[in-house]
Structure formats: C-alpha cells, structure tokens
Design a protein around this motif. Structure first.
Motif, PDB file in Angstrom:
ATOM      1  N   VAL A 150      27.174  68.205 -32.040  1.00 57.35           N
ATOM      2  CA  VAL A 150      27.187  69.671 -32.054  1.00 57.35           C
ATOM      3  C   VAL A 150      25.824  70.246 -32.422  1.00 57.35           C
ATOM      4  O   VAL A 150      25.310  71.155 -31.749  1.00 57.35           O
ATOM      5  N   ALA A 151      25.196  69.734 -33.482  1.00 56.52           N
ATOM      6  CA  ALA A 151      23.924  70.306 -33.938  1.00 56.52           C
ATOM      7  C   ALA A 151      22.868  70.229 -32.845  1.00 56.52           C
ATOM      8  O   ALA A 151      22.123  71.202 -32.601  1.00 56.52           O
ATOM      9  N   ASP A 152      22.793  69.109 -32.139  1.00 55.26           N
ATOM     10  CA  ASP A 152      21.799  68.942 -31.078  1.00 55.26           C
ATOM     11  C   ASP A 152      22.094  69.877 -29.916  1.00 55.26           C
ATOM     12  O   ASP A 152      21.176  70.470 -29.336  1.00 55.26           O
ATOM     13  N   TRP A 153      23.367  70.027 -29.572  1.00 57.54           N
ATOM     14  CA  TRP A 153      23.736  70.910 -28.474  1.00 57.54           C
ATOM     15  C   TRP A 153      23.475  72.368 -28.835  1.00 57.54           C
ATOM     16  O   TRP A 153      23.056  73.151 -27.985  1.00 57.54           O
ATOM     17  N   VAL A 154      23.740  72.743 -30.084  1.00 57.11           N
ATOM     18  CA  VAL A 154      23.469  74.117 -30.519  1.00 57.11           C
ATOM     19  C   VAL A 154      21.972  74.399 -30.401  1.00 57.11           C
ATOM     20  O   VAL A 154      21.557  75.443 -29.872  1.00 57.11           O
ATOM     21  N   ALA A 155      21.144  73.468 -30.906  1.00 56.59           N
ATOM     22  CA  ALA A 155      19.696  73.652 -30.823  1.00 56.59           C
ATOM     23  C   ALA A 155      19.236  73.768 -29.367  1.00 56.59           C
ATOM     24  O   ALA A 155      18.406  74.616 -29.024  1.00 56.59           O
ATOM     25  N   GLY A 156      19.810  72.908 -28.498  1.00 55.30           N
ATOM     26  CA  GLY A 156      19.442  72.945 -27.093  1.00 55.30           C
ATOM     27  C   GLY A 156      19.850  74.241 -26.416  1.00 55.30           C
ATOM     28  O   GLY A 156      19.098  74.800 -25.603  1.00 55.30           O
ATOM     29  N   LYS A 157      21.023  74.738 -26.785  1.00 53.61           N
ATOM     30  CA  LYS A 157      21.503  75.984 -26.173  1.00 53.61           C
ATOM     31  C   LYS A 157      20.673  77.170 -26.634  1.00 53.61           C
ATOM     32  O   LYS A 157      20.337  78.060 -25.839  1.00 53.61           O
ATOM     33  N   GLU A 158      20.345  77.199 -27.913  1.00 48.56           N
ATOM     34  CA  GLU A 158      19.521  78.293 -28.427  1.00 48.56           C
ATOM     35  C   GLU A 158      18.150  78.305 -27.753  1.00 48.56           C
ATOM     36  O   GLU A 158      17.629  79.365 -27.401  1.00 48.56           O
TER      37      GLU A 158
END
Length: 238
Positions: A150-158
C-alpha cells in the motif's frame, strides 16, 4: 384475587408478558374461577415483580427460575456470572457502535486516510464518480490482500497525479469507459499509456493473484476498458 390485567398493571408489565412467563414456566398458572378466568393472589404479584426486576437488569429468562430458587450464596454467585457476561456483551456492543460510526464515514472503514485523500483528489480533478468507485474497489482489495504494497502504491499514485500527462491520460481513460471495444481511439490511448509507463520507475507489485483480481475489477467495469487493457499489455514500451 386479581385478574390477569390487574396483576399485570400492579407489576408494571403487559398481559402478553404475563402469558409469556406462564409459557416459559416462570410464573405458576393460577386456579380459574367458575367463569374460567385466571385469578391471582398476592404471591403471584410478588413473583411477577421479582421476575420483572430480574429481566429489567438483563438476567436471561433461561436463568430466572434458577435465581428465584437460589440460596443467598448461590444467588450472589449467579448474579456475578451474569454481570461478567453482560460486561463482555457491553464490550462487543461498544465495538459494534464504533464500527457503525466508521460506516457512517463511508470508505474510511475500509481504506486508510492517505488512500481516501487520493480518491478525493481525483474527484477535484474532474474524474467521474464511477471511475473513482472502480479505483476505490481496487484499493480495498490491495489493502486487504497486500497491505505491504500500500505505501509504495500510495507514493506512486501521488507522484503520478502530480504529472500533467498522467492526469490527461487518466481523464481519457475515464471517458473510455463509455467507448465501444472497436473505438478507433483506443489503440492511440493504449500506446500513450504504454509510453508513459515506460518512463516511470519500477514499483513493488503485489502477488500475481492480487494483481489479477485488481485488473479484473478494472476490466469488468467496461467492455471498452477490457479492450484498452489488452492493447496496453501488447503495446511496446518506448
């Protein structure tokens, strides 16, 4: 001697409750008079008041006979057990109330605040609610099945949402939900998506099974999207 209605009124219960206590064997059936009506004596009033008092404090009906016949020590022990059971029940109800309150907050029950912020930002960019719901469902699966990603995907989406080209492509994908699978615009959109992807750094991926479910959620939303995803997977990365 009292009628059933008078007895119920004296004890502060309904006639239906009195009949229910008869059926459960908590209150003895009285003798009937010559006209066939039940007639209750003073002992019935006392018994009914005791039954009502016990039920009012949460004693289960199944245990009332036991308590009515208990000696003082047995009564105290039984009440202690019932109190402990009620404490557990109160804790469960408190937890349920907290979950109900979270439900009132909508998606916050299922998703962390940083994901909610991403979905809200997409709305401000003009993304349709249908598109937001589709992505929300993918996030729900990711959070539940691959929380480590989740943390990596959130960073990527932002990071992606800060890119004007990504925002342009994302809004185009939103429009493509209503396109037919043979729409001539789909190949160009898929190629543009592949070109953008090729310029991005690698991000941690969840398991193949989780990723397949997320992709299935996306392609199920639209026949046009199914075609777009296929074209995207076949497009060269350059």
């Amino acid at each position: 001697m009292l009628t059933i209605g008078q007895l119920a009124a004296r004890a502060g219960v309904t006639v239906r409750a009195v009949r229910h206590y008869h059926q459960r064997g908590l209150l003895a059936e009285p003798e009937r008079d010559a006209s066939g009506y039940r007639r209750y004596d003073v002992q019935a009033v006392v018994d009914l008041i005791r039954i009502k008092t016990l039920t009012d404090v949460g004693v289960p009906l199944a245990r009332i006979n036991e308590l009515l016949a208990a000696q003082p020590e047995e009564f105290t022990e039984a009440i202690t057990e019932i109190d402990q059971a009620l404490e557990v029940k109160i804790s469960e109800l408190t937890r349920h109330r907290r979950h109900i309150a979270e439900l009132a907050a909508g998606d916050r029950l299922f998703l962390p605040s940083e994901v909610i912020e991403i979905l809200d930002r997409q709305r401000t960019l003009g993304v349709s609610e249908r598109m937001v719901r589709t992505e929300r469902d993918s996030w729900i699966m990711l959070v539940a099945l691959a929380p480590e990603s989740v943390a990596d995907w959130v960073a990527g989406k932002e990071e992606a949402l800060a890119d004007p080209e990504f925002r342009r492509l994302y809004l185009a994908c939103d429009e493509a939900m209503d396109w037919e699978p043979d729409d001539p615009r789909l190949p160009d959109l898929a190629a543009a998506m592949a070109t953008w992807d090729a310029q991005q750094p690698e991000h941690e991926q969840p398991s193949h099974g989780t990723l397949s479910l997320m992709n299935a959620n996306v392609t199920a939303a639209s026949p046009g999207w199914r075609r777009l995803m296929l074209l995207h997977s076949l497009a060269p990365r350059r």
